[in-house]
Write a protein that holds these residues in place. Structure first.
Motif, mmCIF file in Angstrom:
data_model
loop_
_atom_site.group_PDB
_atom_site.id
_atom_site.type_symbol
_atom_site.label_atom_id
_atom_site.label_comp_id
_atom_site.label_asym_id
_atom_site.label_seq_id
_atom_site.Cartn_x
_atom_site.Cartn_y
_atom_site.Cartn_z
ATOM 1 N N PRO A 165 1.297 -1.477 0.032
ATOM 2 C CA PRO A 165 0.045 -0.309 -0.407
ATOM 3 C C PRO A 165 1.160 1.588 0.258
ATOM 4 N N SER A 166 1.735 1.613 0.739
ATOM 5 C CA SER A 166 2.741 1.916 0.764
ATOM 6 C C SER A 166 3.386 2.934 -0.723
ATOM 7 N N GLY B 161 14.197 10.428 9.406
ATOM 8 C CA GLY B 161 14.010 10.398 12.018
ATOM 9 C C GLY B 161 12.583 10.599 12.292
ATOM 10 N N ILE B 162 11.741 10.350 11.526
ATOM 11 C CA ILE B 162 10.449 10.954 11.589
ATOM 12 C C ILE B 162 9.776 9.649 11.294
ATOM 13 N N ASP B 163 8.949 9.102 12.559
ATOM 14 C CA ASP B 163 7.709 7.995 12.858
ATOM 15 C C ASP B 163 6.835 7.473 11.558
ATOM 16 N N GLN B 164 7.012 7.138 10.428
ATOM 17 C CA GLN B 164 6.940 6.577 9.492
ATOM 18 C C GLN B 164 5.548 6.111 9.634
ATOM 19 N N ARG B 165 4.591 6.126 9.227
ATOM 20 C CA ARG B 165 3.212 5.090 8.725
ATOM 21 C C ARG B 165 3.183 4.548 7.266
ATOM 22 N N SER B 166 2.233 3.347 7.478
ATOM 23 C CA SER B 166 2.299 2.867 5.526
ATOM 24 C C SER B 166 0.422 2.781 6.308
ATOM 25 N N ALA B 167 0.408 3.020 4.993
ATOM 26 C CA ALA B 167 -1.045 2.317 4.587
ATOM 27 C C ALA B 167 -1.575 1.367 4.494
ATOM 28 N N TYR C 1 4.610 13.503 13.124
ATOM 29 C CA TYR C 1 5.906 12.677 12.438
ATOM 30 C C TYR C 1 6.285 12.023 13.627
ATOM 31 N N HIS C 2 6.232 12.533 14.485
ATOM 32 C CA HIS C 2 6.653 11.019 15.863
ATOM 33 C C HIS C 2 5.114 10.670 17.086
ATOM 34 N N PHE C 3 5.261 9.676 17.451
ATOM 35 C CA PHE C 3 3.990 8.982 17.864
ATOM 36 C C PHE C 3 4.690 9.670 19.071
ATOM 37 N N MET D 55 -1.322 11.412 3.565
ATOM 38 C CA MET D 55 -0.592 11.199 3.158
ATOM 39 C C MET D 55 0.156 11.673 1.986
ATOM 40 N N LEU E 97 9.666 2.906 12.812
ATOM 41 C CA LEU E 97 10.052 3.989 13.403
ATOM 42 C C LEU E 97 10.751 5.063 13.647
ATOM 43 N N ARG F 100 12.582 5.990 0.916
ATOM 44 C CA ARG F 100 11.597 6.323 0.565
ATOM 45 C C ARG F 100 10.615 7.493 0.348
ATOM 46 N N MET G 254 4.368 0.239 10.347
ATOM 47 C CA MET G 254 4.802 1.392 10.866
ATOM 48 C C MET G 254 7.042 1.698 10.865
ATOM 49 N N GLN H 293 3.423 13.075 0.084
ATOM 50 C CA GLN H 293 5.212 13.052 0.624
ATOM 51 C C GLN H 293 5.564 14.361 0.195
ATOM 52 N N TYR I 241 2.748 15.017 5.156
ATOM 53 C CA TYR I 241 4.227 14.935 4.621
ATOM 54 C C TYR I 241 4.623 16.365 5.144
ATOM 55 N N LYS J 4 4.123 11.190 -4.124
ATOM 56 C CA LYS J 4 5.439 11.146 -4.394
ATOM 57 C C LYS J 4 7.065 12.430 -4.820
ATOM 58 N N TYR K 173 6.093 2.505 -1.326
ATOM 59 C CA TYR K 173 7.717 3.184 -1.386
ATOM 60 C C TYR K 173 8.438 2.567 -1.958
#
Lengths: 445, 225
Positions: A146-147, A196-202, B215-217, B137, A179, A191, A177, B139, B158, B120, A149
């Protein structure tokens, strides 16, 4: 009354079965942090599994094949339905999809080297295809997630097969995800994300929903790749009869069924432990779906989730799978959970055998990390050798069992060769309870 | 100009011919009749005109080619485009330009839901309006909407820039209106020019982007996850 050693006027401290020490620690952790627990790996609860099945072996009514003398084939051809170029593997044990990002480049290279050495495939993951992985994998399955990337048509054409991922056993219905600790500069670039961000994937594909759309998507992928590549469809085990039926209807060459023991790089604990089916419960309905469509062995079935030994491989094949995939076991073969790392695991609050913080990138074994110093601990050549050794053992063990059942090919193993040790396993597999000719649900009881 | 008539040619033959097309060549596809996966996987700088309506994934994963659709386009037009340009003269269905990494997608009419989902790096210019969850989402790249935007614009955004001239029914999680910088104006002016839009200027638009709070949980954001 007391004596010198014990106070018999009091009972021992008693732990609750409901609020056991681990559950208490979960509640305490939740109260302290305010956010759910995230970890790697698959379910840790005890589930009906391949251990609940036994092979009967040959005797008077069946005769065995001579070990080391008489041939017992292990090869498998995947993608014979529509693809112009099906892939031919020497062993039915494949390496499951795991991303560069979740794993270090060294780990991915080692998996490719090991798989190639024994003539089987490895698989990309969420994050795209690295040149190292392609270069060291003689047969590489490219995941379409889904992502998307790192997805690009050049890599699609470079792949040997394409796996459309709808779900995975650790989290059917869930996205991914990764982290921030693991979003290194290279991972971020692949990607197209900030470092450095927490990456989410759909959790759903961005441009199709449902089996009718999937059929059109598969047609597009085939058109882009000249109908050469086998198209796999991977689902997490949840409603296997219907999911496999619909994947086949949508045009899959191969279906991949992943049970809840299958690992993840990073997912909520509550998701890992409470969503999906154990693989044992999912194989028979999946095979039934293929049989009902008249396509068993024509659309190949790969199962995964908790495969550890050649016995597990043989049992999965006997239940009707064409091949299996390993993930967690491959990481262990690479060096995950190594007892020699006990002191380092202790610093992370864990012990060998229980380490599951694959999400935080501090893996002392250098496998589930993007830290250059940690990743450098894994020698891809040595790691590849361990993977090759392990895959060879799985294959030989499966052959040993197949010969004992009188089979000249591991694919000749069949449900008739198996019995169930528990009522649960009998009900899930429709194999007779050992010593009987009955399973729950069978008429006449 | 080489002509392929879909009344007498099957999809495999069409895409085989186009994928083997040389740079600088020109093609016209007649009677597409809403067929799916038209002109997918093209690799050279060539021009392709689809003379009619296209189904799902027209010009999917395009590289370098200039594809024009003289009609409407189904779901996922120019999905995962890498480079080149796709021009839809009519309307586009949902997920237009999904996950596309480069190139220019121009839609003369309206686009459905999730336009530019997970984009993207592509640039998308929609002369009309876009449906809900557009640029979900997103990017990177730019989404320009000359009309209105539906609900949850830019949800979980993003680094995609979003420019909207009309009204926005609602912003998604972590999407906020941001000041239009000089760099934004330059980018927007360039995109309008490349898309052939002459009836509006950057001053007519508002700019939206990521507030970067997801961006950060963090426990305070739990309801947004």
């Amino acid at each position: 009354m007391t004596d010198h050693n014990h106070d018999f006027t009091k009972t021992e401290p008693r732990f609750s079965a409901t609020f056991d020490p681990f559950t208490i620690s979960q509640i305490q952790r939740a109260a302290a942090t305010g956010i759910y627990d995230i970890r790697g790996g698959g379910t840790k609860r005890k589930l009906p599994h391949f251990d609940d099945l036994l092979f009967l072996g040959a005797s008077v009514s069946r005769y065995p094949l001579e070990g080391y003398r008489e041939r017992c084939g292990t090869d498998v051809v995947l993608g014979t339905r529509f693809a112009k170029k099906p892939i031919h593997l020497k062993t039915p044990v494949t390496i499951a999809g795991m991303s560069f990002g979740a794993l270090s480049a060294q780990a991915k290279e080692a998996l490719g080297r090991g798989a190639s050495a024994v003539g089987t495939s490895t698989t990309t993951g969420d994050g795209g295809m690295t040149p190292e992985e392609r270069g060291h994998s003689s047969t590489l399955v490219y995941q379409y997630l889904p992502s998307r990337y790192g997805m690009n048509p050049d890599d699609l054409r470079r792949a040997d097969a394409i796996e459309v991922v709808i779900g995975q056993g650790a989290k059917p219905g869930g996205g991914g995800m990764l982290l921030g600790q693991k979003i290194s500069a290279r991972v971020a670039k692949m990607r197209d994300l900030p470092e450095g961000i927490d990456q989410r994937s759909a959790c759903r594909h961005p441009d199709w929903t449902g089996p009718d759309d999937l059929e059109i998507k598969i047609e597009e992928l085939r058109e882009i790749t000249n109908w050469e590549k086998p198209i796999y469809v991977k689902v997490g085990a949840s409603r296997p009869y219907y999911d496999i039926s619909l994947a086949v209807k949508a045009g899959a060459d191969v279906v991949v069924l992943d049970g809840m023991q299958g690992g993840t790089a990073a997912t909520q604990e509550v998701f890992i432990e409470h969503v999906g089916l154990p693989i044992l419960a999912a194989i028979r309905p999946a095979v039934q779906a293929l049989q009902d469509l008249g396509l068993h062995r024509k659309v190949q079935l790969i199962v995964s989730g908790g495969i550890r030994t050649g016995a597990d491989v043989a049992k999965a094949l006997a239940l009707g799978a064409d091949a299996v995939a390993i993930g967690t076991a491959a990481l262990i073969a690479l060096g995950d959970q190594n007892p020699e790392l006990a002191a380092e695991y202790a610093k992370l609050g864990s012990v060998p055998g229980a380490y599951d913080d694959w999400q935080d990138g501090r893996d002392p074994a250098g496998i589930t990390t993007q830290d250059p110093a940690l990743a450098a601990r894994l020698d891809p050549i040595m790691g590849g050798r361990r993977i090759a050794n392990y895959l060879s053992v799985l294959t030989m063990e499966a052959q040993t069992i197949a010969r004992a059942c009188g089979k000249s090919h591991v694919h000749n193993l069949e449900p008739e060769d198996l019995v169930a040790l528990t009522l649960e396993a009998a009900a899930m597999t429709r194999l007779p309870l050992a010593g009987t000719d009955w399973y729950p649900g069978k008429a006449g009881f | 100009m080489q002509i392929i008539d879909m009344n007498t040619t099957d999809l495999r033959a069409l895409n085989t011919a186009l994928q083997a097309g040389e740079a600088g060549s020109a093609w016209s596809v007649h009677n597409p009749a809403g067929r799916h996966a038209l002109a997918v996987g093209l690799m050279e700088d060539m021009t392709v005109t689809i003379d009619g309506h296209a189904g799902y994934y027209a010009a999917g994963m395009n590289q370098k080619a200039q594809v024009t659709i003289n009609g409407n386009a189904g779901q996922g037009v120019a999905e995962n485009m890498m480079s080149g340009a796709v021009h839809v003269k009519g309307n586009a269905s949902s997920s237009a330009g999904a996950t596309a990494q480069g190139g220019l997608l121009v839609i003369e009419g309206d686009a459905g839901a999730r336009c530019g989902i997970s984009m993207k790096g592509v640039d998308i210019v929609v002369r009309g309006s876009v449906g809900h969850m557009s640029a979900f989402m997103g990017q990177s790249g730019n989404l320009v909407v000359c009309g209105d935007a539906g609900e949850a614009l830019g949800d979980s955004l993003y680094e995609t820039r979003i420019f909207v001239r009309g009204t926005v029914k609602g912003l998604g999680a972590d999407c906020e209106e941001q000041p239009m910088t000089e760099q934004d104006r330059t980018i927007l002016a360039g995109l309008l020019e490349r898309a052939g839009v002459t009836d509006c200027t950057p001053a007519d638009f508002r700019r939206y982007g990521s507030a970067r709070t997801l961006y950060h949980f963090h426990v305070d954001n739990a309801s947004a996850y």
